[in-house]
Design an enzyme around this catalytic site. Structure first.
Site, PDB file in Angstrom:
ATOM      1  N   ARG A  37       0.820  -1.214   0.000  1.00  0.00           N
ATOM      2  CA  ARG A  37       0.000   0.000   0.000  1.00  0.00           C
ATOM      3  C   ARG A  37       0.854   1.264   0.000  1.00  0.00           C
ATOM      4  NH1 ARG A  37      -3.282   3.081   4.246  1.00  0.00           N
ATOM      5  NH2 ARG A  37      -5.158   3.806   3.167  1.00  0.00           N
ATOM      6  N   ILE A  63      -6.938   7.816  -0.719  1.00  0.00           N
ATOM      7  CA  ILE A  63      -6.820   6.368  -0.798  1.00  0.00           C
ATOM      8  C   ILE A  63      -7.652   5.852   0.376  1.00  0.00           C
ATOM      9  CG2 ILE A  63      -4.594   6.442   0.452  1.00  0.00           C
ATOM     10  CD1 ILE A  63      -3.816   3.847  -1.012  1.00  0.00           C
ATOM     11  N   SER A  64      -8.608   4.981   0.095  1.00  0.00           N
ATOM     12  CA  SER A  64      -9.571   4.570   1.122  1.00  0.00           C
ATOM     13  C   SER A  64      -8.896   3.845   2.284  1.00  0.00           C
ATOM     14  CB  SER A  64     -10.634   3.649   0.519  1.00  0.00           C
ATOM     15  OG  SER A  64     -11.500   4.376  -0.301  1.00  0.00           O
ATOM     16  N   GLN A  65      -9.574   3.896   3.422  1.00  0.00           N
ATOM     17  CA  GLN A  65      -9.159   3.148   4.605  1.00  0.00           C
ATOM     18  C   GLN A  65      -9.121   1.650   4.247  1.00  0.00           C
ATOM     19  OE1 GLN A  65     -11.963   3.827   7.729  1.00  0.00           O
ATOM     20  NE2 GLN A  65     -11.004   2.386   9.145  1.00  0.00           N
ATOM     21  N   PRO A  66      -8.060   0.925   4.622  1.00  0.00           N
ATOM     22  CA  PRO A  66      -7.975  -0.497   4.284  1.00  0.00           C
ATOM     23  C   PRO A  66      -9.196  -1.307   4.739  1.00  0.00           C
ATOM     24  CG  PRO A  66      -5.846   0.266   5.023  1.00  0.00           C
ATOM     25  CD  PRO A  66      -6.791   1.409   5.221  1.00  0.00           C
TER      26      PRO A  66
END
Length: 213
Positions: A37, A63-66
């Site tokens: 990531r 970038i979205s939260q995992p």
């Protein structure tokens, strides 16, 4: 393009975090554990890459939260060879997760800056979408329909009808619906005009932008 033992160790910790939050799909957890990531983020954020948080990227996007990536992906129930349409390529991280799971990915991005960057970057990591397109996610990608799944990675004020119409029977649309706060919503196509709707709690996304070009 370094991926060190330290990065790999941090990813293992991240997988534990999202597992503890309720993600159970082993294939999804393995994908999160495998994908570097930190390479999808600007270098200034390297220290934050394996925290379970969203972070800014180019063009005022994130970038979205995992956990969110894992949650949406788990809802899609992807099998090897599943045909998936992604609305909002962004950094390409979610795209990479879909590719890692063996999906045939078609992805649309409406920010030209991100589109150019990601379409060059993903193949360097070995992730090849079937198609990456610069265009309007609200209208989907009719010429490649129908899809086993459609994932929207930005907050939509309403559910775009073309996306529902591009699902296979049995296909799933996973979309965060709402203005300031979104409700994660899944539509499963049961028939030509019949859809089952399920809701899975509140999330926060950047807004899904209509094509202004």
């Amino acid at each position: 393009m370094n991926d060190t033992f330290k990065h790999q160790g941090l990813r293992k910790k991240l997988v534990k975090v999202i597992k503890n939050k309720g993600i159970t799909d082993e294939a999804v957890l393995n994908a999160i554990g495998k994908i570097p990531r930190h390479l999808f983020m600007d270098s200034g954020f390297l220290d934050h890459a394996y925290q379970d948080k969203a972070f800014p990227i180019a063009a005022n996007q994130t970038i979205s939260q995992p956990y969110t990536v894992a949650f949406q992906t788990e809802l899609l129930n992807i099998k090897q060879g599943s045909k998936i349409l992604e609305i909002g390529t962004g950094s390409g991280y979610q795209t990479a997760v879909l590719c890692e799971l063996g999906a045939k990915v078609y992805s649309i991005e409406r920010q030209n800056e991100l589109f150019k960057k990601t379409s060059k970057f993903l193949p360097k990591l070995g992730y090849r979408a079937k198609k990456l397109i610069f265009g309007d996610g609200y209208i989907g990608l009719k010429e490649e329909a129908p899809y086993d799944g459609i994932i929207v990675t930005a907050g939509a004020p309403f559910v775009p009808k073309p996306l529902l119409s591009q699902l296979k029977i049995g296909g799933r649309l996973v979309i965060p619906v709402g203005d300031d706060v979104q409700v994660m919503t899944m539509f499963t196509r049961k028939g030509h005009k019949e859809f089952e709707k399920e809701e899975f709690g509140e999330f926060r996304f950047v807004p899904l932008l209509e094509d202004k070009n």
